[in-house]
Scaffold this motif. Structure first.
Motif, PDB file in Angstrom:
ATOM      1  N   LEU A 187      -2.086  11.941  24.179  1.00  0.00           N
ATOM      2  CA  LEU A 187      -3.511  12.004  23.844  1.00  0.00           C
ATOM      3  C   LEU A 187      -4.033  10.624  23.463  1.00  0.00           C
ATOM      4  O   LEU A 187      -5.020  10.506  22.744  1.00  0.00           O
ATOM      5  CB  LEU A 187      -3.722  12.989  22.685  1.00  0.00           C
ATOM      6  N   ALA A 215      -6.691   7.680  19.425  1.00  0.00           N
ATOM      7  CA  ALA A 215      -7.509   8.891  19.549  1.00  0.00           C
ATOM      8  C   ALA A 215      -8.511   8.971  18.404  1.00  0.00           C
ATOM      9  O   ALA A 215      -8.299   8.418  17.325  1.00  0.00           O
ATOM     10  CB  ALA A 215      -6.628  10.132  19.565  1.00  0.00           C
ATOM     11  N   ALA A 265      -7.834   9.691  23.433  1.00  0.00           N
ATOM     12  CA  ALA A 265      -8.618  10.914  23.658  1.00  0.00           C
ATOM     13  C   ALA A 265      -9.702  11.070  22.595  1.00  0.00           C
ATOM     14  O   ALA A 265      -9.547  10.624  21.460  1.00  0.00           O
ATOM     15  CB  ALA A 265      -7.708  12.136  23.661  1.00  0.00           C
ATOM     16  N   LEU A 302      -3.124  13.754  28.739  1.00  0.00           N
ATOM     17  CA  LEU A 302      -4.519  13.906  28.337  1.00  0.00           C
ATOM     18  C   LEU A 302      -5.070  12.567  27.839  1.00  0.00           C
ATOM     19  O   LEU A 302      -5.927  12.512  26.977  1.00  0.00           O
ATOM     20  CB  LEU A 302      -4.634  14.979  27.249  1.00  0.00           C
TER      21      LEU A 302
END
Length: 310
Positions: A251, A274, A254, A231
């Motif tokens: 992530l 993130a 993200a 992701l």
């Protein structure tokens, strides 16, 4: 005493761990099993071998290198000092057997109540008007009063029932806040489109109709299995990761702003770079369980784990 989760409205207390005012309850009352998180087995009620006579940890700076990774993840949400200084008025589990047994039984109850108070506290801040906040505030005050009760009342409490009563209020507050943010973003996108196109844009503002969404071939939503998922740089603003399995997920970079995180398993998820500002129902324990770095963006009040990359 830490102030990282202190709410300054007069009727709420610090819901973050204050180890200096606790009798080392997490080091004694709780059990742990030999695993990747702990190098040895320990029964509930047995003091950890690393606990010193003044309730300090003799290897605190070396917990992860010594194999006690679980200790660096755990957060009591302020239950340790509450039970030590309020519920038992400063009596230690070392004083007598009756105090010891009662204190160890009460500690996990108060911890769960304090976790619920943290969720309710954020839900109150998410409410868009006083009428929406009123039932949340009433529920908070009820749970707060229960957490302040005497040991016998706490041991008789039905904590599951308290969570069941709060759950719809918490989910409604999250859903409304995330939908409100989505409408705002769409309005900004519409305005930018109008300016760039030099023409009147007549499309309606879109609001999310479901907590489920697709990111590539992945389903992102409540209870999603995202074990080890890629992701990276995903736009997850306002998504619901309620109860999602994100162990080892990537992530990095993200956008998780206003993402609902209640019950999400973030163990070893990579949050490097993130953005988690405004993440709904994110807890310190979830942050502790994940990996991150200096670029990871967190709201004020969260402690950046010492094991994160510099």
């Amino acid at each position: 005493m830490t102030t990282r989760t202190r709410v300054t409205l007069g009727r709420r207390e610090d819901l973050g761990a204050d180890c200096a005012n606790c009798f080392g309850l997490c080091c004694v009352a709780l059990a742990f099993t030999r695993s990747v998180d702990f190098p040895v087995d320990k029964d509930a009620g047995d003091p950890c071998a690393n606990l010193d006579p003044t309730d300090g940890c003799t290897i605190h700076p070396r917990l992860r290198s010594e194999g006690f990774r679980g200790c660096t993840v755990f957060d009591c949400s302020g239950a340790g000092q509450k039970v030590s200084r309020h519920t038992f008025a400063g009596r230690s589990w070392r004083d007598d057997t009756a105090t010891r047994d009662a204190m160890f039984a009460v500690f996990p109850v108060v911890r769960r109540l304090h976790e619920l108070l943290r969720y309710l506290d954020q839900a109150i801040t998410l409410a868009h008007d006083p009428r929406a906040a009123a039932p949340l505030t009433e529920r908070f005050d009820r749970v707060r009063a229960l957490s302040d009760a005497d040991p016998d009342t706490l041991l008789a409490a039905d904590v599951d029932a308290e969570y069941d009563a709060a759950r719809p209020l918490l989910l409604d507050a999250s859903r409304e806040a995330r939908a409100r943010d989505a409408r705002t973003r769409d309005a900004h996108t519409r305005d930018a489109h109008t300016r760039n196109a030099g023409a009147q844009h007549t499309g309606s503002v879109r609001a999310p109709t479901s907590d489920d969404r697709r990111v590539g071939r992945l389903r992102v939503g409540p209870g999603a299995d995202l074990l080890g998922a890629d992701l990276r740089r995903a736009d997850l603003r306002g998504a619901s990761l309620r109860g999602a399995l994100l162990i080892g997920a990537d992530l990095t970079g993200a956008d998780l702003r206003r993402c609902e995180c209640i019950g999400a398993d973030l163990r070893d998820a990579d949050l490097s770079g993130a953005d988690l500002r405004g993440a709904v129902y994110l807890t310190q324990m979830q942050v502790n369980a994940a990996r991150g770095d200096a670029r990871t963006r967190l709201d004020d009040g969260f402690q950046r784990p010492s094991h994160w990359a510099a």
